[in-house]
Design an enzyme around this catalytic site. Structure first.
Site, PDB file in Angstrom:
ATOM      1  CB  ILE A 492      -1.003   0.002   1.169  1.00 11.09           C
ATOM      2  CG1 ILE A 492      -0.303   0.011   2.523  1.00 11.09           C
ATOM      3  CG2 ILE A 492      -1.915  -1.202   1.059  1.00 11.09           C
ATOM      4  CD1 ILE A 492      -1.258   0.252   3.695  1.00 11.09           C
ATOM      5  N   GLY A 493       2.129   1.051  -0.366  1.00 10.24           N
ATOM      6  CA  GLY A 493       3.045   2.180  -0.434  1.00 10.24           C
ATOM      7  C   GLY A 493       4.139   2.059   0.601  1.00 10.24           C
ATOM      8  N   GLY A 495       6.353  -0.495   0.978  1.00  8.78           N
ATOM      9  CA  GLY A 495       7.590  -1.171   0.596  1.00  8.78           C
ATOM     10  C   GLY A 495       7.508  -2.685   0.646  1.00  8.78           C
ATOM     11  CB  SER A 534       1.596  -2.849  12.416  1.00  8.41           C
ATOM     12  OG  SER A 534       1.262  -1.493  12.540  1.00  8.41           O
ATOM     13  CE  LYS A 721       8.411  -7.739  19.251  1.00 14.04           C
ATOM     14  NZ  LYS A 721       8.642  -7.038  20.548  1.00 14.04           N
ATOM     15  N   GLY A 722       5.483  -5.437  13.321  1.00 19.22           N
ATOM     16  CA  GLY A 722       5.144  -4.336  12.411  1.00 19.22           C
ATOM     17  C   GLY A 722       5.433  -2.981  13.023  1.00 19.22           C
ATOM     18  CB  VAL A 723       7.527  -0.347  12.322  1.00 17.42           C
ATOM     19  CG1 VAL A 723       7.667  -0.070  10.821  1.00 17.42           C
ATOM     20  CG2 VAL A 723       8.064   0.820  13.137  1.00 17.42           C
ATOM     21  N   GLY A 724       4.253   0.158  11.233  1.00 14.91           N
ATOM     22  CA  GLY A 724       3.433   1.225  10.628  1.00 14.91           C
ATOM     23  C   GLY A 724       2.643   2.024  11.639  1.00 14.91           C
ATOM     24  CD  GLU A 725      -1.996  -0.039  12.790  1.00 16.56           C
ATOM     25  OE1 GLU A 725      -1.508  -1.186  12.849  1.00 16.56           O
ATOM     26  OE2 GLU A 725      -3.212   0.184  12.756  1.00 16.56           O
TER      27      GLU A 725
END
Ligand SMILES: Cc1cc2nc3c(=O)[nH]c(=O)nc-3n(C[C@H](O)[C@H](O)[C@H](O)COP(=O)(O)OP(=O)(O)OC[C@H]3O[C@@H](n4cnc5c(N)ncnc54)[C@H](O)[C@@H]3O)c2cc1C
Ligand code: SF4
Lengths: 763, 326
Positions: A492-493, A495, A534, A721-725
């Protein structure tokens, strides 16, 4: 090899558990040693960089099909109304108008629980009244003006507190409080907790409605080929769109194909199928032409989602030596006109060690656009309030706010009573406090001479974002040794294309250029979840590693067969397989691939199960340094130090993108952004990007990123672990606390605009 | 949006004649940065657009020591702020221009169009049929009025959006207005009108009248000037309030000076009393403090914008201190 089993998988996606059966990999791989990695963890440039920078990337918005018609939506101009009569005759007569849908001629498709795709009961300004397809957008727009609608105007309510009152105008027959009662959480005994406290802080904090406003608006292009429907959609979840569209149009899922290649951003509002997609599909079938629908900025600000507002009454108690004894939250937030979550208590329930906790939360219907998940739903609001309260308590007991937080650190999840797989928050605190110069902050608050007063504030962060199964990735090795990964996830942008290619490149020891990644196509790709919560990197990257490791095993056994040796005599290095010892024989991947043909060279990797009995969470902290101009009330954020435990970093460049983006978005929420509704007419005033103030590059602070974690091998074979949020969660809270530190007055409602600061300074 | 005629006059007379016909609503089209937005948002639905860009003689910037600056109405904002004389002698104007809109808009927008731009009131720009659009109520007066005026309002409460206009007021600028009938020159302070005088317009232009030039008198060597624009975010934002000042200083004394204020009133605002008091004021922070406290004495803030008063006063004080330092 290729061991798998089916389990019941349960993990957090946005604010809720998802639970489904999933086939998981049982393969175990050696933990990656950061020092030995050649591609993973390196600052690899984006594989889609050229397309994006050169303008050759085709986004959904740019898709053009032969003979394509263009659609526009007529939206209700009133906050609350009923359609008494609708007449489309004049509009139909305009040359170039191809078809019009309204509640009178469209199938009655249930939507938002108690409402419909076209509902004559219009519950907010922007609710869909009619959908027009025409030769071009201009004609479609003209047609909208000629549709005659007779509205019965109904009383409206656009404020959650008002809507909760007994005599408020009702959106639904059973009242404006979702479910009729608050959602309640309780552990321990808060009365007892407050009795034990030697200091109690009690305060009301408010946060505003924030609009997602991604660069690319919501849009779809739909095309029927017989009764096979293809949808290009700007979506975070190709499978979620496929399922919804197939369900409501009563089509087999196999006849619906959803494609998304490049996307101009999304922050949660694109997690579900939009009404516009289904309307376009209905009309496209009727007129026998492809239909494109792209929302404009006004529609983006009215109709496709927002972060709900919140009013949070918080009370906290602590002992003199800094132990939290009780935390209580009473809060409400506006879901908008249709069911959506507006809770924000996870922060208070999970962040700090506290035996006695109670939360009571109301989700309230109002006559305004519906809330949707928005980058760390609930947490961004919740942390702003919680972290202010924590600072106030620390001040009351005369303790350094950082020390107070460290005192109340917990290594267990207190809601589910489980240990975390990893938690390096204390390291993050230490590193970040030093980088910002925590010791040198003004003490007491407001003590800088002025008129420009400096201040430093902090906020912790917790989020889920461990992801989990099901997530699958197919890997195909071509005759020339190049590789294609196919997965039903989507970039979704953020990467995703790049990081998945890195994983395959790492395992197979082949250059990045030899790896192609295909995502976002339900017709060809195996299932992955939506890109939200995330979870994308932590769910999908292990499936790719599994697929690549299986491929490597296949290649080894192919080479063994060809060379007439046993596999144990072979070594795989840099994409070449050698025999051990003297008289080395070797084969390149390309040579093996040619021998094996493309008949057998496909593997499907699966995300393994999450470990039983653990909670998986990311942690972090941000420290903000601000400067407040006490003569104008303007807050300038000078610097943010962000330190995180987010497991393994797959790519420091894409990581930096996420953290910068999250911080800038958090800064916008803290200082500028707000949906403003006119109190007298119930109409939204901020419907463009001039009145709805997103931050600009000039508002962007210096950003210093510190990662304290390595791969967490308890979670998955990539340990991510996810970092987006997490990137956005602590920013508004840290800025809020920094403003207090600068001026010695607390601004309890977001955004912290100059008028509020000036007013506070004068009181 | 409805269909409109597109007219390309070759001279002012033609332009004025096409615009001045009273049987239809014709709008002058310069850079279009404001106009096209107005048409798209259906604030205006003209029957004709009259393009001014083909008319010769409106694109130049001239300077003489006697006349000062003569600026063609079609000069782009970016072109004007880059002009040598503007940068050397008219800091207040240069600063205001550079704080206006965004680089893209400054490359398209003209100075004439900037002075004649329509207000930014969100009701006016939105689908509200308010007083200024011929309706019968002002939605702002008891609505969302944080950005509205604190003085000079009623029955409409807009603020004038132009930054350069505020700067130009302190420079005693004037404009030439031309029509088919001839030309006239008007002081800028008499160019703008308050809603109590005309609720449908922000200036005195009648149909068929066109601003052709802006005149800025010469300034003496001892003149200092500056502009502070206060906006909520770092760029691409209209002024919440702004302050301009042009001062002639001798030693420790302000010989004479002018201050003007943006974002506070339906027109770029000046107070004669303040300008009088600047005359002969000796340079002392205490003096600036007490002078600033006198600004907008007659203000009647609406329920959400009282913060503009301390803001304007603090900014005036700050600007005077800055301009008189060294
Ligand atoms: C997003 C945005 C942000 C902005 N921010 C700022 C800001 O911060 N500060 C600021 O000062 N301005 C700001 N502006 C306004 C901008 O400066 C003006 O739009 C621009 O200067 C207008 O010039 P133009 O040549 O494009 O005028 P046009 O759009 O062509 O015309 C504007 C109006 O003036 C009339 N007009 C034009 N020329 C003449 C003339 N010679 N004689 C008589 N009438 C004429 C037109 O009929 C029209 O009504 C902003 C505009 C936008 C769109
Ligand atoms: S302030 Fe003026 S333009 Fe705005 S709503 Fe009132 S009358 Fe209309």
């Amino acid at each position: 090899m290729a061991d798998s089993k089916i389990i019941k998988s349960k993990y957090f996606f946005e604010e809720d558990f998802t639970e489904e059966l999933a086939e998981v990999s049982a393969n175990k791989y050696a933990d990656w040693n950061k020092k030995e990695l050649k591609v993973v963890g390196k600052p690899v440039s984006r594989v889609d960089g050229y397309d994006k920078v050169s303008g050759s990337a085709v986004f959904t918005f740019d898709v053009i099909l032969p003979n394509m018609a263009h659609a526009k939506t007529l939206r209700c101009p009133h906050p609350h109304a009923k359609i008494k009569r609708i007449n489309t005759k004049k509009a139909e007569k305009i040359p170039g108008v191809l078809g019009i849908l309204t509640y009178e001629n469209a199938p009655k498709i249930s939507w938002y629980g108690k409402s419909f795709l076209f509902d004559p009961h219009l519950r907010y300004e922007g609710d869909e009244v009619a959908f027009v397809a025409a030769e071009n957008e201009r004609i479609a727009e003209q047609a909208l003006k000629l549709i005659e609608v007779d509205y019965e105007i109904l009383p409206f309510v656009t404020d959650a507190a008002e809507a909760m009152k007994k005599d408020a105008p009702k959106l639904y027959d059973d009242g404006n409080i979702r479910g009729g009662k608050p959602s309640v959480y309780e552990r321990g005994d808060i009365d007892k907790g407050f009795e034990e406290a030697s200091a109690v802080a009690e305060q009301t904090y408010k946060t505003q409605v924030e609009i997602h406003n991604p660069t690319e608006p919501h849009c779809s292009v739909v095309n029927w080929d017989g009764d096979y429907l293809t949808i290009w959609d700007s979506t975070q979840g190709v499978f979620s769109v496929r399922d919804r569209v197939a369900d409501v149009l009563k089509l087999p899922a196999s006849r619906v194909r959803v494609i998304k290649k490049y996307m101009g951003g999304a922050f949660g509002a694109k997690l579900e199928a939009g009404k516009y997609t289904v309307m376009a599909a209905l009309l496209a079938r009727k007129i026998g032409r492809p239909v494109r629908i792209a929302l404009d900025r006004r529609e983006m600000n009215l109709s496709v989602g927002n972060r709900p507002d919140s009013v949070q009454k918080l009370k906290g108690g602590a002992t003199k030596d800094g132990r939290l004894t009780a935390l209580y939250q009473y809060s409400y937030g506006a879901a908008g006109a249709h069911p959506a979550g507006a809770g924000c208590s996870w922060a208070l329930r999970t962040m700090y060690l506290c035996p006695n906790v109670k939360t009571e939360e109301y989700t309230v219907y109002i006559n305004a656009g519906r809330a949707r998940p928005f980058r760390a739903p609930g947490h961004v609001q919740g942390f702003f309030a919680l972290e202010a309260l924590i600072d106030e308590l620390a001040e009351k007991i005369g303790m350094d706010p950082l020390e107070f937080r460290i005192k109340n650190h917990t290594d267990r999840d207190q809601v589910f009573d489980a240990p975390y797989t990893s938690k390096l928050l204390l390291d993050a605190y230490r590193v970040a406090a030093e980088a910002i110069g925590w010791k040198n902050r003004p003490q007491p608050a407001g003590s800088d001479a002025g008129p420009l007063k400096r201040g430093i504030g902090m906020s912790s962060q917790i989020w889920w974002g461990g992801g989990g199964p099901p997530a699958y990735a197919t890997l195909k090795l071509n005759r020339d040794g190049s590789v294609r990964i196919i997965a039903g996830s989507q970039d979704i942008g953020t990467g995703t294309y790049t990081i998945l290619a890195q994983v395959a490149s790492e395992v197979l020891e082949i250059p990045m250029e030899k790896v192609e990644v295909l995502l976002g196509d339900t017709a060809v790709a195996p299932y992955c979840g939506s890109s939200g919560g995330s979870t994308t990197a932590p769910s999908v990257s292990p499936a790719v590693r599994d697929a690549a490791e299986q491929m490597k095993a296949k290649l080894l056994s192919g080479a063994a067969a060809h060379l007439n040796v046993s596999e144990s005599q072979l070594v795989y290095r840099n994409g070449v397989i050698h025999t051990k010892g003297k008289n080395k024989k070797s084969m390149t991947i390309r040579e093996i691939a040619r021998k094996m043909g493309e008949r057998v060279l496909v593997t499907t990797g699966k995300r393994e199960a999450n470990p039983d009995g653990y909670a998986i969470n990311s942690f972090g902290v941000q420290f903000a340094e601000v400067e407040v101009d006490t003569e104008t009330g303007k807050v300038s954020v000078k610097k943010i130090v962000a330190a995180y435990d987010i497991g393994r970093v797959l790519n420091p460049k894409t990581l930096e993108n996420q953290i910068h983006g999250g911080i800038i978005q958090g800064l916008g929420f803290a200082l500028f952004e707000e949906r403003i509704i006119d109190r007298n007419t119930g109409k939204v005033l901020t419907t463009n990007l001039h009145d709805y103030k997103l931050p600009t590059v000039k508002d962007t602070p210096q950003i210093d990123i510190r990662i304290v974690s390595k791969g967490d091998s308890k979670i998955s074979n990539t340990g991510v672990k996810g970092v987006g949020e997490p990137a956005m969660i602590p920013t508004p809270a840290a800025i809020g606390n920094a403003v207090y530190n600068a001026i010695g007055k607390r601004i309890k409602s977001l955004p912290i605009t100059p008028d509020k600061v000036l007013t506070a300074l004068q009181s | 949006m409805r269909y409109f005629d597109y007219i390309q006059p070759e001279n002012i007379k033609q332009a004025s004649e096409s615009a001045g016909r009273d049987w239809r609503k014709a709008l002058l089209y310069a850079g279009g940065t404001d106009l096209l937005g107005l048409i798209k948002n259906e604030v205006e639905s003209p029957a004709a657009l009259i393009n001014l860009k083909a008319i010769p003689g409106l694109n130049g910037i001239e300077y003489s020591e006697r006349e000062g600056l003569t600026i063609g109405a079609l000069v782009k904002l970016s072109q004007l702020s880059a002009h040598e004389v503007v940068r050397e002698k008219y800091s207040v104007l240069e600063q205001a221009l550079k704080e206006t809109a965004s680089p893209q808009l400054r490359n398209m927008g003209t100075i004439g169009g900037n002075l004649c731009q329509r207000p930014r009131c969100w009701y006016f720009r939105g689908d509200f049929h308010c007083l200024r659009k011929g309706g019968d109520i002002c939605y702002a007066v008891d609505g969302e009025n944080k950005y509205h005026c604190v003085i000079g309002g009623g029955p409409c409460f807009i603020v004038h959006p132009s930054d350069p206009a505020v700067a130009l007021l302190t420079l005693d600028a004037g404009v030439t207005i031309a029509s088919a009938k001839g030309t006239k020159r008007v002081a800028l302070k008499d160019f703008f009108v308050l809603p109590e005088d005309d609720i449908y317009r922000e200036n005195i232009l009648q149909p068929g009248e066109i601003v052709t030039h802006i005149h800025v008198p010469p300034v003496s060597e001892k003149t200092v000037s500056g502009y502070i624009k206060f906006r909520e975010r770092g760029a691409w934002d209209f002024a919440v309030v702004s302050v301009a000042a042009t001062l002639r200083i001798n030693g420790d004394t302000i010989i004479d000076g002018k201050a003007a204020f943006g974002g506070v009133a339906p027109k770029p605002w000046q107070e004669e009393k303040i300008n009088q008091k600047l005359k002969g004021l000796s340079v002392k922070p205490g003096n600036f403090e007490s002078l600033s406290a006198e600004v907008l004495k007659e203000a009647e803030p609406l329920n959400q914008n009282a913060f503009k008063l301390p803001l304007v006063r603090n900014l005036l004080k700050r600007l005077l201190v800055q301009l008189t330092a060294s």
